[in-house]
Design an enzyme around this catalytic site. Structure first.
Site, short mmCIF file in Angstrom:
data_model
loop_
_atom_site.label_atom_id
_atom_site.label_comp_id
_atom_site.label_asym_id
_atom_site.label_seq_id
_atom_site.Cartn_x
_atom_site.Cartn_y
_atom_site.Cartn_z
N GLY A 1 -4.74 -16.24 -6.32
CA GLY A 1 -5.77 -15.21 -6.87
C GLY A 1 -6.99 -15.25 -4.75
CB THR B 1 -7.32 -10.82 -1.39
OG1 THR B 1 -5.84 -11.72 -0.86
CG2 THR B 1 -7.72 -10.04 -0.62
CB THR C 1 -9.83 -10.72 6.56
OG1 THR C 1 -8.75 -9.58 6.66
CG2 THR C 1 -8.97 -11.87 7.14
CD GLU D 1 0.77 -16.77 2.14
OE1 GLU D 1 -0.53 -17.15 2.41
OE2 GLU D 1 0.66 -16.42 0.73
#
Ligand SMILES: Cc1cc2nc3c(=O)[nH]c(=O)nc-3n(C[C@H](O)[C@H](O)[C@H](O)COP(=O)(O)OP(=O)(O)OC[C@H]3O[C@@H](n4cnc5c(N)ncnc54)[C@H](O)[C@@H]3O)c2cc1C
Length: 387
Positions: free
Chosen positions: A123, A125, A131, A245
């Protein structure tokens, strides 16, 4: 399909391909049309140990590197599936592995490796900051042996099919830190317990079958021992995980790219219009050839990023560039594939429109193309900062 890149991972590819073959197009199509979670597929990947690839053997995993993990993700997408259902676990456990205490690793990693627990959610965003992560408003305030969480997150994936989430929250107000990247911390959140005591989950219907949600926290209490690493250093820890990622998602895009090129090449070779295969026309050949070249180039950058990551060397530039190149290449391949399938590209039963929707996401998430360009311009080329 020929590939010019040297590949030392054929054993892993063959094994993952064999498992994926048990879940053919019809399975993924059905899951997509019902907007449900590919539970049987993720369970099979877990049972076979593939989702524990990055967990060291001491904790019950296979102790492989990011390169191998990326091949697993690539093969899922290359088979017609979508690793978006399960990729979270790969990079989230990396954060725990690199920054968690010995006790935390002993508590979580063996259970994740065995499949007892899933760590599929992260978690970060928020609706107001987007951004601009350092402006997050979710706070974690220490009260005795607990932290109390208040705030809101958006687009947080796989909550319904994960047991744990890594949460980024502000522990020191932005106004009180010397650098805006300081004062944020990361926590392990027990999702089922949180749902009973202060976290509300609201699913977001969206263009792809990606299980994602709004989260609301109202005085959610979590044990202080769930803090990962040092308080205030969470942003740096998260950034570390983001390189993994981005590289894994680059690999998924490469898998998509090969899938599109494979399908369109076959179709263009067989479809006869004006008395000849459409693939005999250079107007059809060239966009496919161009997409293939771009996927191959992205593949090289992806393995470069993996190599550096696995040697614990800085790889931010390569991970970002791999993600940029791969997402662009898969999107070009998707466009060629849907275009040269003509009307059939829009029919569910060809799976092209599904994969087209799925690969489009990676121009925006987990980091948008513009933000990668800005990173390269400012951090690699030394141009003035724009924000
Ligand atoms: C399906 C899905 C799943 C997701 N899963 C997760 C998850 O599990 N966990 C999580 O934390 N987040 C998740 N996200 C969020 C994702 O990481 C963000 O959507 C992404 O980082 C973009 O942030 P934003 O949506 O707030 O866009 P914004 O920050 O509002 O930006 C919108 C667009 O503006 C442009 N832009 C913004 N700033 C600049 C700039 N300075 N220069 C040039 N262009 C700029 C970019 O093109 C960007 O695409 C998910 C998103 C989606 C859609």
């Amino acid at each position: 399909m020929p590939t010019t890149a040297t590949d030392a991972y054929s054993d892993i590819r063959d094994a993952v391909r064999a498992l994926c073959a048990e879940f053919p197009d019809a399975y993924h199509r059905d899951i997509d049309s019902r907007r449900t979670y590919p539970e049987a597929f993720v369970e099979a990947l877990t049972r076979a140990g593939w989702l524990a690839a990055l967990i060291p053997q001491d904790y019950g995993g296979s102790g492989l590197g990011l390169a191998e993990a990326s091949v697993i993700m690539e093969e899922i997408n290359r088979s017609g599936g979508n690793a978006g259902a399960c990729h979270g676990q790969m990079y989230n456990m990396g954060t725990l592995l690199r920054h968690g205490s010995a006790e935390q690793k002993q508590l979580y990693l063996p259970r994740i490796a065995s499949g007892e627990w899933r760590l599929q959610s992260m978690g970060v965003t928020e609706p107001t900051s987007g951004t601009d992560t350092t402006k997050i408003r979710t706070t974690a305030v220490r009260r005795g042996d607990r932290y109390v969480i208040n705030g809101q997150k958006v687009w947080i994936s796989r909550i319904q099919h994960s047991d744990w989430m890594i949460l980024l929250a502000r522990t020191t107000p932005l106004a009180d830190v010397a650098k805006k990247t300081e004062g944020m911390s990361i926590f392990m959140v027990d999702l089922r317990a949180a749902e009973r005591s202060g976290m509300t989950v609201r699913p977001i219907a969206n263009m792809v079958n990606h299980e994602t949600n709004e989260l609301f926290f109202e005085n959610l209490e979590i044990p202080a021992e769930n803090l990962i690493g040092e308080e205030g250093k969470g942003f740096r820890y998260i950034l570390d995980g983001l390189n993994a990622e981005r590289t894994l998602i680059a690999a998924e895009c490469i898998g998509d790219g090969y899938w599109f090129i494979d399908r369109v090449t076959k179709y263009a070779g067989e479809r006869i219009v004006f008395g000849r295969p459409i693939g005999q026309n250079q107007g059809v050949q060239f966009p496919i050839a161009e997409a293939y070249i771009e996927v191959e180039a992205a593949n090289l950058m992806r393995f470069r990023a993996c190599e550096l990551f696995d040697k614990h060397q800085p790889c931010g530039a390569e991970a970002n560039m791999a993600k940029y190149l791969a997402a662009k290449a898969s999107w070009e391949a998707a466009n060629a594939c849907i275009q040269f399938h003509g009307g059939f590209g829009f029919a569910d039963e060809y799976d092209v429109e599904r994969k087209f929707r799925e690969t489009r996401l990676y121009q925006v998430a987990p980091i948008s193309t513009n933000l990668i360009l800005s990173y390269v311009a400012e951090h690699l080329l030394g141009l003035p900062r724009s924000f």
